[in-house]
Design a protein around this motif. Structure first.
Motif, short mmCIF file in Angstrom:
data_model
loop_
_atom_site.label_atom_id
_atom_site.label_comp_id
_atom_site.label_asym_id
_atom_site.label_seq_id
_atom_site.Cartn_x
_atom_site.Cartn_y
_atom_site.Cartn_z
N ALA A 88 0.83 -1.21 0.00
CA ALA A 88 0.00 0.00 0.00
C ALA A 88 0.86 1.25 0.00
O ALA A 88 0.59 2.20 -0.75
N PHE A 89 1.91 1.27 0.81
CA PHE A 89 2.72 2.48 0.94
C PHE A 89 3.71 2.65 -0.22
O PHE A 89 3.98 3.77 -0.65
N VAL A 125 2.25 -2.35 -8.19
CA VAL A 125 2.64 -2.56 -6.79
C VAL A 125 1.41 -2.83 -5.94
O VAL A 125 1.44 -3.68 -5.03
N SER A 126 0.31 -2.14 -6.22
CA SER A 126 -0.93 -2.41 -5.48
C SER A 126 -1.37 -3.84 -5.68
O SER A 126 -1.90 -4.49 -4.75
N ALA A 127 -1.17 -4.36 -6.90
CA ALA A 127 -1.56 -5.74 -7.19
C ALA A 127 -0.76 -6.74 -6.38
O ALA A 127 -1.23 -7.85 -6.11
N CYS A 128 0.45 -6.36 -5.95
CA CYS A 128 1.26 -7.27 -5.12
C CYS A 128 0.59 -7.52 -3.78
O CYS A 128 0.92 -8.50 -3.09
N GLY A 129 -0.34 -6.64 -3.40
CA GLY A 129 -1.07 -6.83 -2.15
C GLY A 129 -1.90 -8.10 -2.14
O GLY A 129 -2.34 -8.55 -1.07
N SER A 249 -4.50 2.11 1.15
CA SER A 249 -4.76 1.87 -0.27
C SER A 249 -5.98 2.64 -0.76
O SER A 249 -5.99 3.16 -1.88
N MET A 250 -7.00 2.73 0.09
CA MET A 250 -8.21 3.47 -0.28
C MET A 250 -7.90 4.94 -0.50
O MET A 250 -8.34 5.55 -1.49
N ILE A 251 -7.13 5.54 0.40
CA ILE A 251 -6.79 6.97 0.27
C ILE A 251 -5.93 7.19 -0.97
O ILE A 251 -6.14 8.15 -1.73
#
Length: 328
Positions: A88-89, A125-129, A249-251
């Motif tokens: 997320a970060f 990178v978000s998809a790695c979550g 992630s939402m923000i």
């Protein structure tokens, strides 16, 4: 070079501190908004207007016993929540949060890494979550957690494709993957991509809601069930890390909405760009919470039928039409 390293380090520290605090405050804000929609008070006992509820929740998370199931894979069990937060970060590194400004005679660019594939970096990178819920489910030695991890794999893989395809048409118009270039393309209100690509925005927004595991699409841990999906065996700070990652992630996704479709940090009439993007982000955060308070849960079969039979054909059709228009 040393100045660049120090500046980048300070930016990273500021992003971590601010978004960690906002993620915690987001839980309070969401409970207040849900209380308003459902004719309840929400938090109001701890501090004025319940503002200290965030502190109380934080103390509770740190103080709760950290339990690891006896037969769980301890290493993977502990790594999974870290992946949720880190993905997320790190995704925020390529997001330009505000326009450039002067401070003590120096030009400050509120972006950690200005790369020419910014939007691709954020989505990748978000998809790695996805590894966080999958590994959490696999390592917990619990059939309920395993089912939650399986749901995660299906949901993320399905709607990640919709997110990518829905963005292709707007990116064809801009001709760049850089979030700064996408922002610059929308210099005036009439140039906002939401007006040129309304279908792309609807598809992207729907996929983002589902990717972020927001109610009513929270199939990964489905709060309406007795157990909590992949989080079933987690407690204390590890449990909290999953939700810090979710809110962060939402923000970040709200900033992506504003930058890609709603003019970003360009001036909006008499409203300066920095204030304009904050107003847009606050509206989208409210929208996420509004949807949670309004709509009932979807069944898994309904969700995936919508993905493959409705959203996928619409995304491909939008790309085809946009390509034909550009060629003509």
């Amino acid at each position: 070079m040393s100045y660049f390293i120090i500046e980048t380090f300070i930016k990273i520290l500021i992003v971590l501190l601010i978004f960690s605090a906002l993620a915690g405050f987001g839980t309070y804000l969401e409970r207040k908004i849900l209380g308003f929609f459902q004719c309840r008070l929400g938090p109001h006992y701890v501090g004025p207007f319940g503002l200290l509820q965030v502190v109380a929740d934080g103390i509770k998370l740190f103080a709760k016993e950290d339990i690891i199931p006896l037969k769980a894979n301890r290493l993977i069990f502990m790594i999974a929540p870290i992946i949720a937060v880190v993905s997320a970060f790190v995704a925020m590194a390529a997001i330009p949060f505000f326009p450039e400004f002067e401070l003590f005679g120096m030009t400050i660019r509120p972006i950690i890494a200005d790369i020419n594939v910014g939007i691709l970096f954020v989505l990748s990178v978000s998809a790695c979550g996805i590894y966080a819920p999958i590994l959490a489910g696999l390592s917990s030695h619990s059939k309920y957690a395993l089912l939650g991890g399986a749901r995660a794999a299906l949901q993320f893989l399905s709607f990640e494709m919709i997110m990518g395809l829905s963005l292709l048409a707007p990116l064809m118009l801009v001709g760049s993957l850089s979030l700064i270039d996408i922002n610059a393309y929308q210099g005036s209100f009439s140039q906002w991509l939401v007006f040129k690509q309304p279908l792309a925005f609807v598809l992207f927004a729907c996929a983002a809601f589902i990717e972020l595991n927001r109610t009513p699409f929270d199939l990964l841990e489905h709060e309406a069930e007795i157990v909590a999906g992949y989080c079933t065996e987690y407690s204390g700070l590890k449990w909290g890390m999953f939700f810090i990652g979710e809110y962060a992630s939402m923000i970040a996704m709200c900033f992506v909405f504003a930058l890609v479709f709603f003019g970003g940090f360009n001036d909006l009439g008499f409203i300066p760009g920095g204030i304009a993007i904050l107003l847009k982000v606050v509206f989208f955060i409210f929208l996420f919470m509004w949807v949670r308070a309004t709509f009932p849960h979807m069944r898994p079969d309904q969700l995936f039928k919508t993905c493959w039979k409705v959203m996928l054909p619409l995304a491909l059709l939008n790309i085809l039409i946009t390509g034909i228009v550009l060629l003509l």
